[in-house]
Scaffold this active site. Sequence first.
Site, PDB file in Angstrom:
ATOM      1  N   ALA A  23      28.373  69.489  50.657  1.00  0.00           N
ATOM      2  CA  ALA A  23      29.513  69.409  51.589  1.00  0.00           C
ATOM      3  C   ALA A  23      29.486  70.540  52.614  1.00  0.00           C
ATOM      4  CB  ALA A  23      30.828  69.445  50.822  1.00  0.00           C
ATOM      5  N   GLY A  24      28.823  71.643  52.261  1.00  0.00           N
ATOM      6  CA  GLY A  24      28.713  72.764  53.204  1.00  0.00           C
ATOM      7  C   GLY A  24      29.411  74.030  52.748  1.00  0.00           C
ATOM      8  N   THR A  27      27.240  77.189  53.385  1.00  0.00           N
ATOM      9  CA  THR A  27      27.114  77.417  54.828  1.00  0.00           C
ATOM     10  C   THR A  27      28.372  78.106  55.354  1.00  0.00           C
ATOM     11  OG1 THR A  27      25.796  75.391  54.951  1.00  0.00           O
ATOM     12  CG2 THR A  27      26.636  76.254  57.033  1.00  0.00           C
ATOM     13  N   ARG A  52      15.756  78.289  44.795  1.00  0.00           N
ATOM     14  CA  ARG A  52      15.183  77.548  45.934  1.00  0.00           C
ATOM     15  C   ARG A  52      14.481  78.540  46.843  1.00  0.00           C
ATOM     16  NH1 ARG A  52      21.000  74.880  46.792  1.00  0.00           N
ATOM     17  NH2 ARG A  52      20.865  73.291  45.181  1.00  0.00           N
ATOM     18  N   ARG A 145      18.420  68.678  53.495  1.00  0.00           N
ATOM     19  CA  ARG A 145      18.276  70.040  52.954  1.00  0.00           C
ATOM     20  C   ARG A 145      16.960  70.169  52.202  1.00  0.00           C
ATOM     21  NH1 ARG A 145      22.927  72.525  49.118  1.00  0.00           N
ATOM     22  NH2 ARG A 145      21.778  71.373  47.526  1.00  0.00           N
ATOM     23  N   ARG A 156      23.739  64.398  41.821  1.00  0.00           N
ATOM     24  CA  ARG A 156      24.696  65.094  42.695  1.00  0.00           C
ATOM     25  C   ARG A 156      25.580  64.094  43.446  1.00  0.00           C
ATOM     26  NH1 ARG A 156      23.061  70.840  43.963  1.00  0.00           N
ATOM     27  NH2 ARG A 156      21.733  71.341  42.188  1.00  0.00           N
ATOM     28  N   ASP A 180      33.210  68.388  59.077  1.00  0.00           N
ATOM     29  CA  ASP A 180      32.504  67.451  59.972  1.00  0.00           C
ATOM     30  C   ASP A 180      31.771  68.315  61.000  1.00  0.00           C
ATOM     31  OD1 ASP A 180      31.652  65.374  61.513  1.00  0.00           O
ATOM     32  OD2 ASP A 180      33.597  64.416  61.738  1.00  0.00           O
TER      33      ASP A 180
HETATM   34  N1  LIG Z   1      29.118  70.748  59.540  1.00  0.00           N
HETATM   35  C1  LIG Z   1      27.844  70.512  59.251  1.00  0.00           C
HETATM   36  N2  LIG Z   1      27.135  69.666  60.022  1.00  0.00           N
HETATM   37  C2  LIG Z   1      25.828  69.385  59.750  1.00  0.00           C
HETATM   38  N3  LIG Z   1      25.138  69.926  58.722  1.00  0.00           N
HETATM   39  C3  LIG Z   1      25.807  70.771  57.908  1.00  0.00           C
HETATM   40  C4  LIG Z   1      27.174  71.118  58.131  1.00  0.00           C
HETATM   41  N4  LIG Z   1      27.556  71.980  57.172  1.00  0.00           N
HETATM   42  C5  LIG Z   1      26.486  72.190  56.386  1.00  0.00           C
HETATM   43  N5  LIG Z   1      25.425  71.474  56.823  1.00  0.00           N
HETATM   44  C6  LIG Z   1      24.083  71.386  56.221  1.00  0.00           C
HETATM   45  O1  LIG Z   1      24.224  70.559  55.063  1.00  0.00           O
HETATM   46  C7  LIG Z   1      23.404  71.032  54.000  1.00  0.00           C
HETATM   47  C8  LIG Z   1      24.289  71.317  52.782  1.00  0.00           C
HETATM   48  O2  LIG Z   1      25.092  72.457  53.048  1.00  0.00           O
HETATM   49  P1  LIG Z   1      25.310  73.578  51.941  1.00  0.00           P
HETATM   50  O3  LIG Z   1      24.019  73.917  51.272  1.00  0.00           O
HETATM   51  O4  LIG Z   1      26.083  74.649  52.572  1.00  0.00           O
HETATM   52  O5  LIG Z   1      26.222  72.742  50.926  1.00  0.00           O
HETATM   53  P2  LIG Z   1      26.896  73.198  49.565  1.00  0.00           P
HETATM   54  O6  LIG Z   1      28.216  72.533  49.501  1.00  0.00           O
HETATM   55  O7  LIG Z   1      26.885  74.672  49.447  1.00  0.00           O
HETATM   56  O8  LIG Z   1      25.928  72.552  48.500  1.00  0.00           O
HETATM   57  P3  LIG Z   1      25.666  73.000  46.945  1.00  0.00           P
HETATM   58  O9  LIG Z   1      26.948  72.795  46.248  1.00  0.00           O
HETATM   59  O10 LIG Z   1      24.583  72.056  46.520  1.00  0.00           O
HETATM   60  O11 LIG Z   1      25.223  74.422  46.946  1.00  0.00           O
HETATM   61  C9  LIG Z   1      22.683  72.276  54.516  1.00  0.00           C
HETATM   62  O12 LIG Z   1      21.378  71.919  54.906  1.00  0.00           O
HETATM   63  C10 LIG Z   1      23.526  72.712  55.707  1.00  0.00           C
HETATM   64  O13 LIG Z   1      22.754  73.359  56.703  1.00  0.00           O
HETATM   65  N1  LIG Z   2      31.465  75.669  37.272  1.00  0.00           N
HETATM   66  C1  LIG Z   2      30.608  76.343  38.048  1.00  0.00           C
HETATM   67  N2  LIG Z   2      29.973  75.708  39.046  1.00  0.00           N
HETATM   68  C2  LIG Z   2      29.136  76.432  39.818  1.00  0.00           C
HETATM   69  C3  LIG Z   2      28.915  77.796  39.610  1.00  0.00           C
HETATM   70  N3  LIG Z   2      28.029  78.239  40.539  1.00  0.00           N
HETATM   71  C4  LIG Z   2      27.735  77.179  41.309  1.00  0.00           C
HETATM   72  N4  LIG Z   2      28.406  76.094  40.880  1.00  0.00           N
HETATM   73  C5  LIG Z   2      28.393  74.743  41.441  1.00  0.00           C
HETATM   74  O1  LIG Z   2      27.216  74.092  41.056  1.00  0.00           O
HETATM   75  C6  LIG Z   2      26.928  73.062  41.998  1.00  0.00           C
HETATM   76  C7  LIG Z   2      25.463  73.067  42.335  1.00  0.00           C
HETATM   77  O2  LIG Z   2      25.084  74.270  42.944  1.00  0.00           O
HETATM   78  P1  LIG Z   2      23.597  74.431  43.543  1.00  0.00           P
HETATM   79  O3  LIG Z   2      23.518  75.847  44.021  1.00  0.00           O
HETATM   80  O4  LIG Z   2      22.630  74.118  42.455  1.00  0.00           O
HETATM   81  O5  LIG Z   2      23.490  73.432  44.661  1.00  0.00           O
HETATM   82  C8  LIG Z   2      27.820  73.331  43.216  1.00  0.00           C
HETATM   83  O6  LIG Z   2      28.870  72.383  43.194  1.00  0.00           O
HETATM   84  C9  LIG Z   2      28.380  74.704  42.957  1.00  0.00           C
HETATM   85  O7  LIG Z   2      29.688  74.845  43.478  1.00  0.00           O
HETATM   86  C10 LIG Z   2      29.614  78.438  38.540  1.00  0.00           C
HETATM   87  O8  LIG Z   2      29.483  79.633  38.269  1.00  0.00           O
HETATM   88  N5  LIG Z   2      30.433  77.660  37.799  1.00  0.00           N
END
Ligand SMILES: Nc1ncnc2c1ncn2[C@@H]1O[C@H](COP(=O)(O)OP(=O)(O)OP(=O)(O)O)[C@@H](O)[C@H]1O
Ligand SMILES: Nc1nc2c(ncn2[C@@H]2O[C@H](COP(=O)(O)O)[C@@H](O)[C@H]2O)c(=O)[nH]1
Length: 207
Positions: A23-24, A27, A52, A145, A156, A180
């Site tokens: 979802a971002g 970011t 990663r 990504r 996921r 968005d």
């Molecule tokens: N508003 C946006 N528009 C387009 N692309 C985006 C936007 N926000 C984030 N992204 C891209 O979408 C991908 C997912 O974002 P991000 O890794 O921040 O998600 P996340 O919610 O932290 O995921 P996870 O929970 O898996 O760690 C990344 O490649 C990021 O660059």
């Molecule tokens: N319950 C918890 N969820 C966590 C923690 N740290 C990260 N997360 C969540 O896992 C997923 C996947 O993360 P990813 O880095 O493998 O993409 C994501 O929804 C994170 O918010 C935690 O300590 N506890």
Amino acid sequence: MRDSTSKAMAGPRPVVFSGPSGAGKSTLLKKLIKEHENVFGFSVSHTTRNPRPGEENGRDYHYVTREAMQAAINNGEFIENAEFSGNLYGTSKAAVQAVQAKNLICILDIDMQGVKNIKKTDLNPMYISIQPPSMEILEKRLRDRNTESEESLQKRLHAAKVDMELSKEHGMFDVVIVNDDLEDAYKNLKQALLEEINKVKKAKTSS
Ligand SMILES: Nc1ncnc2c1ncn2[C@@H]1O[C@H](COP(=O)(O)OP(=O)(O)OP(=O)(O)O)[C@@H](O)[C@H]1O
Ligand SMILES: Nc1nc2c(ncn2[C@@H]2O[C@H](COP(=O)(O)O)[C@@H](O)[C@H]2O)c(=O)[nH]1
């Protein structure tokens, strides 16, 4: 019984970020912490998943084996933990304390199981949900990504559907932000946190 493990922790009110994988969250959080490094600190979670490319042990996560993490959980070292997409994730007490000791707003990036478990503790954070504009856009972002195997991606996406339904439950989140356009979402995020940001800045200038 409520978990009082976080009772001894002090400092500004923490903020929990949750929402579907892709979802971002990261970011937006990275932008927020970069712009306000004297205000926010990231709670570095533990995980059993592999790093990663570009991720750093101790900065993005503490990367551990399942055996080590399970032993630490059994030893009461975690505030919450969850199994997500085939791996263990968890927030240690030490991770939150490290941020709170610096009088920073502690940011937790956790999944929906983590949200539910944190609600049973005394941490009392603000809860923010970051949502994608649609499942189609979420899938595209996750695929672009390029971090997941097809199996992990499907897990996921399945978790995302459940997450997006649960996040509509009344009272689950204080703020819901649809990511968005990134700049719009970031502006909304800063607006939601403005009062807390100002409180910390004020406390720092008067101390
Ligand atoms: N508003 C946006 N528009 C387009 N692309 C985006 C936007 N926000 C984030 N992204 C891209 O979408 C991908 C997912 O974002 P991000 O890794 O921040 O998600 P996340 O919610 O932290 O995921 P996870 O929970 O898996 O760690 C990344 O490649 C990021 O660059
Ligand atoms: N319950 C918890 N969820 C966590 C923690 N740290 C990260 N997360 C969540 O896992 C997923 C996947 O993360 P990813 O880095 O493998 O993409 C994501 O929804 C994170 O918010 C935690 O300590 N506890």
